[in-house]
Design an enzyme around this catalytic site. Sequence first.
Site, PDB file in Angstrom:
ATOM      1  N   GLN A 135       0.837  -1.207   0.000  1.00  0.00           N
ATOM      2  CA  GLN A 135       0.000   0.000   0.000  1.00  0.00           C
ATOM      3  C   GLN A 135       0.865   1.249   0.000  1.00  0.00           C
ATOM      4  OE1 GLN A 135      -2.183   0.382   3.634  1.00  0.00           O
ATOM      5  NE2 GLN A 135      -3.633   1.869   2.827  1.00  0.00           N
ATOM      6  N   GLY A 136       0.734   2.083  -1.009  1.00  0.00           N
ATOM      7  CA  GLY A 136       1.500   3.323  -1.092  1.00  0.00           C
ATOM      8  C   GLY A 136       0.647   4.520  -0.720  1.00  0.00           C
ATOM      9  N   TYR A 137       0.547   4.812   0.557  1.00  0.00           N
ATOM     10  CA  TYR A 137      -0.265   5.930   1.040  1.00  0.00           C
ATOM     11  C   TYR A 137       0.596   7.016   1.698  1.00  0.00           C
ATOM     12  CZ  TYR A 137      -5.060   4.170   0.315  1.00  0.00           C
ATOM     13  OH  TYR A 137      -6.242   3.778  -0.239  1.00  0.00           O
ATOM     14  N   SER A 138       1.096   6.742   2.906  1.00  0.00           N
ATOM     15  CA  SER A 138       1.794   7.767   3.693  1.00  0.00           C
ATOM     16  C   SER A 138       3.076   8.244   3.010  1.00  0.00           C
ATOM     17  CB  SER A 138       2.136   7.220   5.078  1.00  0.00           C
ATOM     18  OG  SER A 138       0.966   6.939   5.817  1.00  0.00           O
ATOM     19  N   SER A 175       4.255  -1.094   4.189  1.00  0.00           N
ATOM     20  CA  SER A 175       4.397  -2.432   4.769  1.00  0.00           C
ATOM     21  C   SER A 175       4.800  -3.457   3.719  1.00  0.00           C
ATOM     22  CB  SER A 175       3.089  -2.864   5.432  1.00  0.00           C
ATOM     23  OG  SER A 175       2.742  -1.976   6.478  1.00  0.00           O
ATOM     24  N   GLU A 257      -9.224  -1.533   5.628  1.00  0.00           N
ATOM     25  CA  GLU A 257      -7.977  -1.785   6.350  1.00  0.00           C
ATOM     26  C   GLU A 257      -8.214  -1.756   7.857  1.00  0.00           C
ATOM     27  OE1 GLU A 257      -3.433   0.011   6.799  1.00  0.00           O
ATOM     28  OE2 GLU A 257      -4.995   1.230   5.875  1.00  0.00           O
ATOM     29  N   GLU A 389      -5.223   9.445  16.846  1.00  0.00           N
ATOM     30  CA  GLU A 389      -5.778  10.806  16.829  1.00  0.00           C
ATOM     31  C   GLU A 389      -6.704  11.012  15.630  1.00  0.00           C
ATOM     32  OE1 GLU A 389      -2.188  10.627  19.261  1.00  0.00           O
ATOM     33  OE2 GLU A 389      -2.609  10.001  17.210  1.00  0.00           O
TER      34      GLU A 389
END
Length: 406
Positions: A135-138, A175, A257, A389
């Site tokens: 997964q390429g998110y952050s 990950s 997720e 948060e």
Amino acid sequence: MADFGGTELDAFRAETRAWLEANYPKSLNAPMGEDDAPWGGRKMVWKTPDAKLWLDRMAEKGWTAPMWPKEYGGGGLSKAQNKVLEQELRRLKARPALMSFGIWMLGPVLLEYATEEQKQRFLPQIVKGEIRWCQGYSEPGAGSDLAALQTRCEPITDKDGGDHYLINGQKVWTSYADQADWIFCLVRTDTTKKHEGISFVLFDMTSPGVEARPIKLISGSSPFCETFFDNVKVPKGQLVGKLNGGWDIAKRLLQYERQNISASGFGGGGGLNPVEAAKKEIGVDSEGRIADGDFRARLAAHSMDAHAFMLTVRRAEAESKQGSGPSAAVSIIKYAAAKMNQERTELLVEALGLQGLGWEGQGFANEELAAPRAMLRAKGNSIEGGTSEVNLNVVAKRVLGLLDHQ
């Protein structure tokens, strides 16, 4: 598919039980270690050949994704049939045939947003465990504020006249990127808008210009990577959904997720139970209770919370299956799951005493060495899959209906 009635469901149970008993390799009854995890994909090295056989048999029936449509390789089962299958797998204490971000996260959004051609291309591969996804998110500057991502994706026409995108940028906390075959990635296709300038693309991790570097964690493991894209060419046909419409897909995928993370409760602790560890290391009083009253009270409170948590997870799963998939309520469960696992691993290390402080060397059992690593690893539970948060903000806005106050 409509749910079967009682008689038909009884027949399905008998058939399922007979098939599982005939096809589940008995050698897999041994405890599964981390290096046995059946992630599949091109780089997978099967430590236990029977684990690959189990995957192949389950995938042939579509039971690695039992409720996906048969035309995409799934099992086509109804909700009632899937429940029976889950019950029969638990009865056998069967190992999972496949662990897959493709099944847990990507597949559900492909079913909802992808073209028919994309579904036919990618979903059967996911079911069979042929492709391992990451997964390429952050990004370094876009973590909690994911929509601030800056990885650029620009259209180009190559010298042969083919239409592609050119991707440049960086992702972090990806990950298992170093073990993955393909990536589902959020990219910026419009720099003039924030949320409305994001798109969702798929591409091969062996594409020229892709580099994944493992990040070593405080626990000593490296499940996460920083991932770099340098002029990576991606065919335009691998854009999922609308151009600049990736934010809706991103939010939907995050729900899946968080639902998966919440349902698993994160695990950890090397298989040791804090209660049994406390009875062994701390000892019991004349009534068979853990001798340390303060620790006993904290462990009892945690056990009650854990039981309530699992009941809540089951209720949320049932509600999601009756509706249109997971809701914002999964953010409540994801927040609670992170807190629960952190408490559990801390209690376990405390219960073990000196035996819970080992890192390597003689004098410690393998499960005792796993306990402090699990405790340290659990610190990331409140970050991955959306920080605690961020999840609390989601709960405030979308569950409780609270408004922002400037």
